[in-house]
Design a protein around this motif. Structure first.
Motif, PDB file in Angstrom:
ATOM      1  N   GLY A  56       4.571   2.760   8.334  1.00  0.00           N
ATOM      2  CA  GLY A  56       5.596   2.030   7.583  1.00  0.00           C
ATOM      3  C   GLY A  56       5.335   2.004   6.092  1.00  0.00           C
ATOM      4  O   GLY A  56       5.767   1.075   5.395  1.00  0.00           O
ATOM      5  N   LEU A  57       4.645   3.019   5.561  1.00  0.00           N
ATOM      6  CA  LEU A  57       4.284   3.068   4.148  1.00  0.00           C
ATOM      7  C   LEU A  57       4.959   4.258   3.462  1.00  0.00           C
ATOM      8  O   LEU A  57       5.255   5.269   4.102  1.00  0.00           O
ATOM      9  N   GLU A  58       5.180   4.130   2.156  1.00  0.00           N
ATOM     10  CA  GLU A  58       5.695   5.251   1.377  1.00  0.00           C
ATOM     11  C   GLU A  58       4.603   6.318   1.269  1.00  0.00           C
ATOM     12  O   GLU A  58       3.445   6.008   0.980  1.00  0.00           O
ATOM     13  N   VAL A  59       5.005   7.578   1.472  1.00  0.00           N
ATOM     14  CA  VAL A  59       4.049   8.683   1.450  1.00  0.00           C
ATOM     15  C   VAL A  59       4.376   9.611   0.280  1.00  0.00           C
ATOM     16  O   VAL A  59       5.525  10.035   0.103  1.00  0.00           O
ATOM     17  N   LEU A  83       3.181   6.192 -10.164  1.00  0.00           N
ATOM     18  CA  LEU A  83       3.530   5.300  -9.049  1.00  0.00           C
ATOM     19  C   LEU A  83       3.152   3.847  -9.298  1.00  0.00           C
ATOM     20  O   LEU A  83       3.657   2.950  -8.613  1.00  0.00           O
ATOM     21  N   GLY A  84       2.253   3.600 -10.221  1.00  0.00           N
ATOM     22  CA  GLY A  84       1.843   2.237 -10.515  1.00  0.00           C
ATOM     23  C   GLY A  84       0.632   1.800  -9.711  1.00  0.00           C
ATOM     24  O   GLY A  84       0.259   2.416  -8.706  1.00  0.00           O
ATOM     25  N   LEU A  85       0.003   0.718 -10.174  1.00  0.00           N
ATOM     26  CA  LEU A  85      -1.148   0.156  -9.465  1.00  0.00           C
ATOM     27  C   LEU A  85      -0.717  -0.422  -8.125  1.00  0.00           C
ATOM     28  O   LEU A  85       0.324  -1.070  -8.021  1.00  0.00           O
ATOM     29  N   ASP A  86      -1.516  -0.193  -7.111  1.00  0.00           N
ATOM     30  CA  ASP A  86      -1.259  -0.698  -5.761  1.00  0.00           C
ATOM     31  C   ASP A  86      -2.511  -0.438  -4.953  1.00  0.00           C
ATOM     32  O   ASP A  86      -3.442   0.231  -5.414  1.00  0.00           O
ATOM     33  N   ASP A  87      -2.578  -0.955  -3.719  1.00  0.00           N
ATOM     34  CA  ASP A  87      -3.561  -0.466  -2.766  1.00  0.00           C
ATOM     35  C   ASP A  87      -3.120   0.940  -2.349  1.00  0.00           C
ATOM     36  O   ASP A  87      -1.920   1.200  -2.200  1.00  0.00           O
ATOM     37  N   TYR A  88      -4.087   1.846  -2.162  1.00  0.00           N
ATOM     38  CA  TYR A  88      -3.758   3.223  -1.791  1.00  0.00           C
ATOM     39  C   TYR A  88      -4.584   3.673  -0.589  1.00  0.00           C
ATOM     40  O   TYR A  88      -5.792   3.419  -0.520  1.00  0.00           O
ATOM     41  N   MET A 146       0.839  -1.199   0.000  1.00  0.00           N
ATOM     42  CA  MET A 146       0.000   0.000   0.000  1.00  0.00           C
ATOM     43  C   MET A 146       0.874   1.249   0.000  1.00  0.00           C
ATOM     44  O   MET A 146       1.929   1.286   0.625  1.00  0.00           O
ATOM     45  N   LYS A 147       0.392   2.277  -0.716  1.00  0.00           N
ATOM     46  CA  LYS A 147       1.034   3.583  -0.711  1.00  0.00           C
ATOM     47  C   LYS A 147       0.074   4.618  -0.140  1.00  0.00           C
ATOM     48  O   LYS A 147      -1.153   4.460  -0.228  1.00  0.00           O
ATOM     49  N   VAL A 148       0.628   5.679   0.461  1.00  0.00           N
ATOM     50  CA  VAL A 148      -0.177   6.788   0.980  1.00  0.00           C
ATOM     51  C   VAL A 148      -0.087   7.935  -0.016  1.00  0.00           C
ATOM     52  O   VAL A 148       1.012   8.341  -0.417  1.00  0.00           O
ATOM     53  N   LEU A 149      -1.230   8.470  -0.411  1.00  0.00           N
ATOM     54  CA  LEU A 149      -1.286   9.596  -1.332  1.00  0.00           C
ATOM     55  C   LEU A 149      -2.095  10.719  -0.697  1.00  0.00           C
ATOM     56  O   LEU A 149      -3.294  10.572  -0.464  1.00  0.00           O
ATOM     57  N   ILE A 150      -1.424  11.827  -0.388  1.00  0.00           N
ATOM     58  CA  ILE A 150      -2.082  13.002   0.188  1.00  0.00           C
ATOM     59  C   ILE A 150      -2.391  13.973  -0.947  1.00  0.00           C
ATOM     60  O   ILE A 150      -1.489  14.400  -1.674  1.00  0.00           O
ATOM     61  N   MET A 151      -3.660  14.315  -1.101  1.00  0.00           N
ATOM     62  CA  MET A 151      -4.101  15.150  -2.210  1.00  0.00           C
ATOM     63  C   MET A 151      -4.016  16.628  -1.820  1.00  0.00           C
ATOM     64  O   MET A 151      -4.727  17.084  -0.933  1.00  0.00           O
ATOM     65  N   ALA A 152      -3.126  17.362  -2.492  1.00  0.00           N
ATOM     66  CA  ALA A 152      -2.878  18.759  -2.124  1.00  0.00           C
ATOM     67  C   ALA A 152      -2.771  19.638  -3.368  1.00  0.00           C
ATOM     68  O   ALA A 152      -1.969  20.567  -3.416  1.00  0.00           O
ATOM     69  N   GLY A 153      -3.609  19.356  -4.362  1.00  0.00           N
ATOM     70  CA  GLY A 153      -3.521  20.087  -5.623  1.00  0.00           C
ATOM     71  C   GLY A 153      -4.671  21.025  -5.898  1.00  0.00           C
ATOM     72  O   GLY A 153      -4.781  21.570  -6.988  1.00  0.00           O
ATOM     73  N   GLY A 154      -5.536  21.253  -4.912  1.00  0.00           N
ATOM     74  CA  GLY A 154      -6.670  22.157  -5.126  1.00  0.00           C
ATOM     75  C   GLY A 154      -6.255  23.618  -5.036  1.00  0.00           C
ATOM     76  O   GLY A 154      -5.230  23.953  -4.433  1.00  0.00           O
ATOM     77  N   TYR A 155      -7.080  24.487  -5.614  1.00  0.00           N
ATOM     78  CA  TYR A 155      -6.778  25.924  -5.615  1.00  0.00           C
ATOM     79  C   TYR A 155      -7.542  26.694  -4.542  1.00  0.00           C
ATOM     80  O   TYR A 155      -7.400  27.912  -4.434  1.00  0.00           O
ATOM     81  N   ALA A 165      -9.352   4.037   1.864  1.00  0.00           N
ATOM     82  CA  ALA A 165      -8.435   2.928   1.591  1.00  0.00           C
ATOM     83  C   ALA A 165      -9.041   2.149   0.431  1.00  0.00           C
ATOM     84  O   ALA A 165     -10.159   1.620   0.541  1.00  0.00           O
ATOM     85  N   LEU A 166      -8.295   2.101  -0.677  1.00  0.00           N
ATOM     86  CA  LEU A 166      -8.834   1.488  -1.887  1.00  0.00           C
ATOM     87  C   LEU A 166      -7.889   0.407  -2.385  1.00  0.00           C
ATOM     88  O   LEU A 166      -6.685   0.655  -2.552  1.00  0.00           O
ATOM     89  N   PRO A 167      -8.414  -0.791  -2.641  1.00  0.00           N
ATOM     90  CA  PRO A 167      -7.559  -1.885  -3.130  1.00  0.00           C
ATOM     91  C   PRO A 167      -7.163  -1.669  -4.591  1.00  0.00           C
ATOM     92  O   PRO A 167      -7.780  -0.899  -5.324  1.00  0.00           O
ATOM     93  N   LYS A 168      -6.151  -2.409  -4.992  1.00  0.00           N
ATOM     94  CA  LYS A 168      -5.568  -2.284  -6.339  1.00  0.00           C
ATOM     95  C   LYS A 168      -6.622  -2.428  -7.434  1.00  0.00           C
ATOM     96  O   LYS A 168      -6.638  -1.671  -8.407  1.00  0.00           O
ATOM     97  N   GLU A 169      -7.528  -3.405  -7.267  1.00  0.00           N
ATOM     98  CA  GLU A 169      -8.505  -3.639  -8.337  1.00  0.00           C
ATOM     99  C   GLU A 169      -9.478  -2.461  -8.490  1.00  0.00           C
ATOM    100  O   GLU A 169      -9.966  -2.177  -9.590  1.00  0.00           O
TER     101      GLU A 169
END
Length: 331
Positions: A45-48, A96-101, A1-10, A172-176
């Motif tokens: 313990g995940l990549e952020v 980053l590629g497909l993964d759980d996020y 799993m990877k952590v993705l923080i969304m910070a692109g809004g205006y 939390a969303l699985p790869k599929e």
């Protein structure tokens, strides 16, 4: 799993404060909004990764280096060009590629532990939900109906909400499921993840909810920003400042380096004073004052004043003042 923080809004609802600075890098207490989120990821313990845009890249660059976080930068420079949250997720996946996020909105302050949240994750989509307790308020968000911990209905910004339970921008969303984003975007709304959850339910996907209490703030308005500060500003942080013997500081406050509290001033409670500000013969409480601003002979309450402003002989209540403004009354 990877952590993705969304910070692109205006962050147009907080303009002019956020016209030149990203909302996740606004201070709440002695930290930025995004720092509060990042702290919650540290023991996973995940990549952020942080998703932002070209316009705000320079603001995030130093912060990302200091925090050992990689930026994913979409090539947009304005509100009109933006990819939207789901579009930005697709762009991040392409890098980053497909993964759980684990996906977290970067303007989202919440009380629960992400570790506890992920303990409830069983490979099916999981969303964090909070009861706002008000049907009128619920209209602004994605409204959730549950049977047990399973989501059986989801309405994005409904005119007539079926409950006061809302989705809070933690997923939390699985790869599929991540792999279905391209299919969704052929016809789906790019901007709000809630529509993606609605679409998943229509396709028969099982979605589950993690319900939490205590606090949650979507920093989308001046009021929510100030309320978040009052909740999270627990202890004072006062750096190297100048203060007159006739002035008073009422904790909790944050007063940054180089500030001057002069004359007969009262600062606090719940005040953030930026670097090199001058507060003279003024009262400031429940307010946020950005760097290099001068306040003289004024009362400031529940207001946000951007950098390099000058306010003289005024009473400001529930005000939002853009950068470089000069406002005064009388001599």
């Amino acid at each position: 799993m990877k952590v993705l923080i969304m910070a692109g809004g205006y962050a147009t609802r907080l303009w002019p404060i956020t016209k030149g600075k990203p909302k996740p890098l606004l201070p709440v207490g002695d930290k930025y909004i995004i720092d509060h989120i990042l702290e919650k990821t540290r023991n996973l313990g995940l990549e952020v990764y942080v998703s932002t845009n070209k316009f705000f890249e320079r603001h995030f660059k130093k912060w990302a280096e200091e925090n050992n976080v990689e930026l994913i930068v979409e090539e947009t420079l304005s509100e009109e060009e933006k990819l939207g949250t789901i579009g930005a997720i697709r762009y991040a996946i392409s890098k980053l590629g497909l993964d759980d996020y684990l996906i977290v909105a970067g303007d989202n302050l919440f009380s629960f532990s992400l570790d506890e949240f992920l303990k409830r994750y069983n490979g099916k989509p999981l969303i964090a939900v909070y009861d706002v307790g008000d049907f009128e308020l619920a209209k602004r968000y994605g409204v959730v109906v549950l049977e047990g911990d399973r989501v059986v209905d989801f309405q994005e910004k409904p005119l007539q909400p079926k409950s006061t339970l809302i989705s809070t921008g933690v997923y939390a969303l699985p790869k599929e499921i991540i792999g279905m984003v391209d299919e969704y975007l052929k016809d789906g709304n790019r901007d709000s993840p809630g529509y993606f959850i609605e679409w998943l339910l229509r396709k028969g996907v099982e979605v589950y909810a993690y319900k939490f209490d205590d606090y949650w703030y979507d920093i989308g308005s001046a009021d929510s920003y100030l309320e978040a500060m009052k909740t999270l500003l627990k202890e004072s942080q006062i750096e190297e400042i100048q203060i007159s013997p006739y002035s008073k500081i009422i904790p909790p406050v944050v007063i940054k380096r180089g500030a001057k509290i002069l004359g007969r001033s009262i600062v606090g409670p719940y005040a953030y004073i930026g670097e090199n500000c001058i507060i003279e013969n003024s009262d400031v409480s429940d307010s946020i004052i950005f760097n290099d601003t001068i306040i003289r002979g004024s009362t400031i309450w529940r207001s946000i004043i951007d950098e390099k402003c000058e306010i003289r002989n005024l009473e400001l209540k529930k005000s939002l003042v853009g950068g470089h403004a000069k406002i005064q009354r009388g001599d």
